[in-house]
Design a protein around this motif. Structure first.
Motif, PDB file in Angstrom:
ATOM      1  N   MET A   1      -1.496   2.854   1.410  1.00 16.97           N
ATOM      2  CA  MET A   1      -1.209   1.654   0.638  1.00 16.97           C
ATOM      3  C   MET A   1      -0.138   1.929  -0.407  1.00 16.97           C
ATOM      4  O   MET A   1      -0.019   3.040  -0.910  1.00 16.97           O
ATOM      5  N   ILE A   2       0.648   0.880  -0.755  1.00 18.07           N
ATOM      6  CA  ILE A   2       1.732   1.029  -1.709  1.00 18.07           C
ATOM      7  C   ILE A   2       1.212   1.473  -3.063  1.00 18.07           C
ATOM      8  O   ILE A   2       1.769   2.379  -3.703  1.00 18.07           O
ATOM      9  N   ILE A   3       0.101   0.862  -3.515  1.00 15.37           N
ATOM     10  CA  ILE A   3      -0.453   1.209  -4.823  1.00 15.37           C
ATOM     11  C   ILE A   3      -0.853   2.669  -4.857  1.00 15.37           C
ATOM     12  O   ILE A   3      -0.609   3.377  -5.847  1.00 15.37           O
ATOM     13  N   ASP A   4      -1.461   3.155  -3.780  1.00 12.86           N
ATOM     14  CA  ASP A   4      -1.860   4.562  -3.712  1.00 12.86           C
ATOM     15  C   ASP A   4      -0.639   5.470  -3.805  1.00 12.86           C
ATOM     16  O   ASP A   4      -0.674   6.508  -4.472  1.00 12.86           O
ATOM     17  N   LYS A   5       0.454   5.090  -3.125  1.00 16.32           N
ATOM     18  CA  LYS A   5       1.677   5.886  -3.170  1.00 16.32           C
ATOM     19  C   LYS A   5       2.219   5.965  -4.596  1.00 16.32           C
ATOM     20  O   LYS A   5       2.582   7.034  -5.076  1.00 16.32           O
ATOM     21  N   VAL A   6       2.266   4.824  -5.263  1.00 14.73           N
ATOM     22  CA  VAL A   6       2.787   4.777  -6.628  1.00 14.73           C
ATOM     23  C   VAL A   6       1.912   5.611  -7.560  1.00 14.73           C
ATOM     24  O   VAL A   6       2.407   6.386  -8.381  1.00 14.73           O
ATOM     25  N   GLU A   7       0.603   5.458  -7.447  1.00 12.36           N
ATOM     26  CA  GLU A   7      -0.310   6.215  -8.304  1.00 12.36           C
ATOM     27  C   GLU A   7      -0.182   7.714  -8.055  1.00 12.36           C
ATOM     28  O   GLU A   7      -0.224   8.512  -8.997  1.00 12.36           O
ATOM     29  N   LYS A   8       0.000   8.100  -6.814  1.00 10.92           N
ATOM     30  CA  LYS A   8       0.162   9.516  -6.482  1.00 10.92           C
ATOM     31  C   LYS A   8       1.411  10.088  -7.130  1.00 10.92           C
ATOM     32  O   LYS A   8       1.393  11.191  -7.688  1.00 10.92           O
ATOM     33  N   VAL A 104      18.743   7.190 -19.140  1.00 12.90           N
ATOM     34  CA  VAL A 104      18.110   6.209 -18.265  1.00 12.90           C
ATOM     35  C   VAL A 104      16.612   6.357 -18.448  1.00 12.90           C
ATOM     36  O   VAL A 104      16.098   7.485 -18.460  1.00 12.90           O
ATOM     37  N   SER A 105      15.908   5.244 -18.617  1.00 14.87           N
ATOM     38  CA  SER A 105      14.443   5.274 -18.575  1.00 14.87           C
ATOM     39  C   SER A 105      14.003   4.453 -17.376  1.00 14.87           C
ATOM     40  O   SER A 105      14.607   3.420 -17.063  1.00 14.87           O
ATOM     41  N   TYR A 106      12.962   4.928 -16.683  1.00 15.27           N
ATOM     42  CA  TYR A 106      12.525   4.256 -15.471  1.00 15.27           C
ATOM     43  C   TYR A 106      11.034   4.479 -15.245  1.00 15.27           C
ATOM     44  O   TYR A 106      10.416   5.368 -15.856  1.00 15.27           O
ATOM     45  N   GLN A 107      10.483   3.665 -14.365  1.00 18.71           N
ATOM     46  CA  GLN A 107       9.111   3.829 -13.916  1.00 18.71           C
ATOM     47  C   GLN A 107       9.061   3.660 -12.407  1.00 18.71           C
ATOM     48  O   GLN A 107       9.807   2.850 -11.848  1.00 18.71           O
ATOM     49  N   ILE A 108       8.207   4.430 -11.755  1.00 22.01           N
ATOM     50  CA  ILE A 108       7.897   4.194 -10.354  1.00 22.01           C
ATOM     51  C   ILE A 108       6.769   3.170 -10.328  1.00 22.01           C
ATOM     52  O   ILE A 108       5.713   3.382 -10.918  1.00 22.01           O
TER      53      ILE A 108
END
Length: 203
Positions: A1-8, A104-108
């Protein structure tokens, strides 16, 4: 799942993320100044560097924020810049390693069931503008996005910021499908939002 990927990805240690930086972490600008990039999160960034990053945002963007519907709040901006998932790519001149020439500041994160690298800020000191430094920092952000296996990079830009729009267009960014569309008024005229969402596919 996309959320799992982002959290990982967001659970990786800062050192693990640093290992994903490009091998060449230096840049020779048009004025022959050599810059290097360092990676930080809100916990590791030195207070002086954080203050310098905030000062760049305030100097470069306060007027535009005040003219936009969202307005300007220094306290809200500081809170936003301290959000735990935020990562900072800070460029410093080789001759002044403790100063901030730009960042640059960013978030996944995820947008519409898609993992993305969302650029929150790209800010340069006046002395470091028009030297290719912004393009270099964005290329590193895109590299980090690919290493995180995200679909695209995204960012928000004020429509009044013509120079920024021209710059992002020049490096391959286009208006994203999630960008607010013009609203037709009763008079027949259209009213655009004071910001746009741009994106660039990474794969």
């Amino acid at each position: 799942m996309i959320i799992d990927k982002v959290e990982k990805v967001n659970e990786l240690s800062l050192e693990e993320i640093r290992q994903k930086l490009p091998d060449d972490r230096e840049f020779l600008a048009k004025n022959a100044t050599r810059y290097a990039v360092t990676l930080h999160d809100p916990m590791s960034i030195p207070e002086a560097a954080f203050a310098a990053c905030f000062s760049l945002v305030e100097t470069n963007m306060k007027k535009m924020y005040k003219e936009a519907e969202c307005g300007w709040s220094a306290s809200d901006k500081r809170v936003e810049m301290r959000e735990p998932p935020t990562r900072y790519l800070i460029a410093s001149a080789e001759s002044a390693p403790d100063t901030v020439a730009g960042f640059v500041s960013y978030q996944i994160d995820w947008e519409q069931d898609m993992a993305v690298a969302y650029c929150y800020e790209l800010q340069l000191d006046k002395s470091a503008q028009r030297l290719g430094l912004g393009r270099w920092l964005m290329s590193i952000l895109e590299h980090m996005g690919r290493r995180a296996d995200v679909e695209k990079t995204m960012l928000t830009v004020f429509t009044a910021n013509k120079a920024a729009l021209q710059f992002y267009t020049s490096i391959g960014y286009e208006e994203d499908e999630t960008s607010p569309q013009p609203v037709k008024l009763r008079s027949g005229k259209e009213r655009r939002a004071d910001y746009m969402i741009l994106s660039k596919r990474l794969r």
